[in-house]
Scaffold this active site. Structure first.
Site, short mmCIF file in Angstrom:
data_model
loop_
_atom_site.label_atom_id
_atom_site.label_comp_id
_atom_site.label_asym_id
_atom_site.label_seq_id
_atom_site.Cartn_x
_atom_site.Cartn_y
_atom_site.Cartn_z
N CYS A 114 0.84 -1.20 0.00
CA CYS A 114 0.00 0.00 0.00
C CYS A 114 0.88 1.26 0.00
O CYS A 114 1.44 1.61 -1.04
CB CYS A 114 -0.97 -0.04 1.18
SG CYS A 114 -2.32 1.15 1.02
N HIS A 208 -3.63 -5.03 0.67
CA HIS A 208 -3.10 -5.45 1.97
C HIS A 208 -3.10 -6.97 2.09
O HIS A 208 -4.04 -7.56 2.64
CB HIS A 208 -3.92 -4.82 3.10
CG HIS A 208 -3.63 -3.38 3.31
ND1 HIS A 208 -2.70 -2.94 4.23
CD2 HIS A 208 -4.12 -2.27 2.69
CE1 HIS A 208 -2.64 -1.62 4.19
NE2 HIS A 208 -3.48 -1.19 3.26
N GLU A 210 -1.63 -8.79 4.09
CA GLU A 210 -1.63 -9.23 5.49
C GLU A 210 -3.05 -9.38 6.03
O GLU A 210 -3.24 -9.99 7.10
CB GLU A 210 -0.82 -8.27 6.36
CG GLU A 210 -1.52 -6.99 6.79
CD GLU A 210 -1.59 -5.92 5.70
OE1 GLU A 210 -2.13 -4.83 5.99
OE2 GLU A 210 -1.11 -6.16 4.57
#
Length: 228
Positions: A114, A208, A210
């Site tokens: 990002c 993202h 994660e």
């Protein structure tokens, strides 16, 4: 074979825990969890008062992740701030740009997430769109949309099909830096991944990972960072 050590940049923010209300180095737990799930060891890298220390830090790592977070200060890419651009995080900008420059200079595998993609673009001379609608799920809520890989790129070699990704950003790449290649796009044309072709492994993604379950991008980073 020992697991590669992957450094992850962190936030420097006020925080409260127990009886304490102090500045803290913060990192959403999804980042180290994703690195571990991909076969690496995770190390948090808090902002340093001296960006010149970045080269020494990177020299001790096998790979580097620049995490998401605050908007990049527009002065970094020669622009006036838009009313919708967030407050600057100057210390973090300076530190993470120094980490990126050290990784590029040393050939250390680098993944930008990002803000990390945006900083990579800025570090190499590109610019950013300061506000973009439709790439969050609302304030504090991750959205989801489809990204399409560009055939023949590093990203496409890791994720060859269109996939839905977790997303939360209101800025994005505007002018792509010289040398960077767009390697995935959203349906509205937004650059969702960019990479630096060459001997080193350098990739940035606008979403993202994660916050999802797909480990293929970070597995690629960990493989590139593993001793040969």
């Amino acid at each position: 074979m020992s697991k590669p050590l992957i450094g992850i940049s962190t936030y420097l923010e006020p925080a409260r825990w127990g009886v304490w209300d102090l500045p803290a180095a913060l990192l959403p737990a999804g980042y180290p969890r994703l690195v571990r799930a991909s076969g690496g060891l995770a190390a948090m890298l808090p902002p340093d008062d001296d960006p010149a220390a970045a080269a020494e830090v990177v020299a001790r790592l096998d790979g580097l992740v620049i995490a998401g977070g605050a908007d990049v200060e527009p002065v970094r890419y020669g622009a006036e701030p838009s009313p919708r651009t967030g407050p600057p995080a100057r210390e973090r900008d300076a530190w993470e740009l120094a980490l990126i420059e050290a990784a590029l200079a040393s050939g250390t595998p680098l993944l930008g997430v990002c803000r990390g993609l945006q900083l990579l673009n800025v570090a190499l001379g590109g610019t950013l769109v300061q506000h973009l609608d439709g790439h969050t799920g609302g304030r504090g809520v991750f959205g989801e949309h489809t990204v399409k890989p560009v055939p023949g790129t590093l990203y496409a070699s890791l994720v060859p099909e269109e996939v839905d990704v977790p997303t939360y950003h209101h800025q994005c790449v505007d002018r792509l830096a010289t040398g960077l290649v767009a390697s995935a796009h959203a349906g509205d044309g937004t650059v969702e991944a960019a990479e630096l072709p060459g001997a080193a492994w350098v990739l940035g993604v606008q979403w993202h990972p994660e916050m999802g379950r797909d480990t293929r991008v970070t597995e690629g980073l960990v493989r590139a960072a593993s001793p040969r």
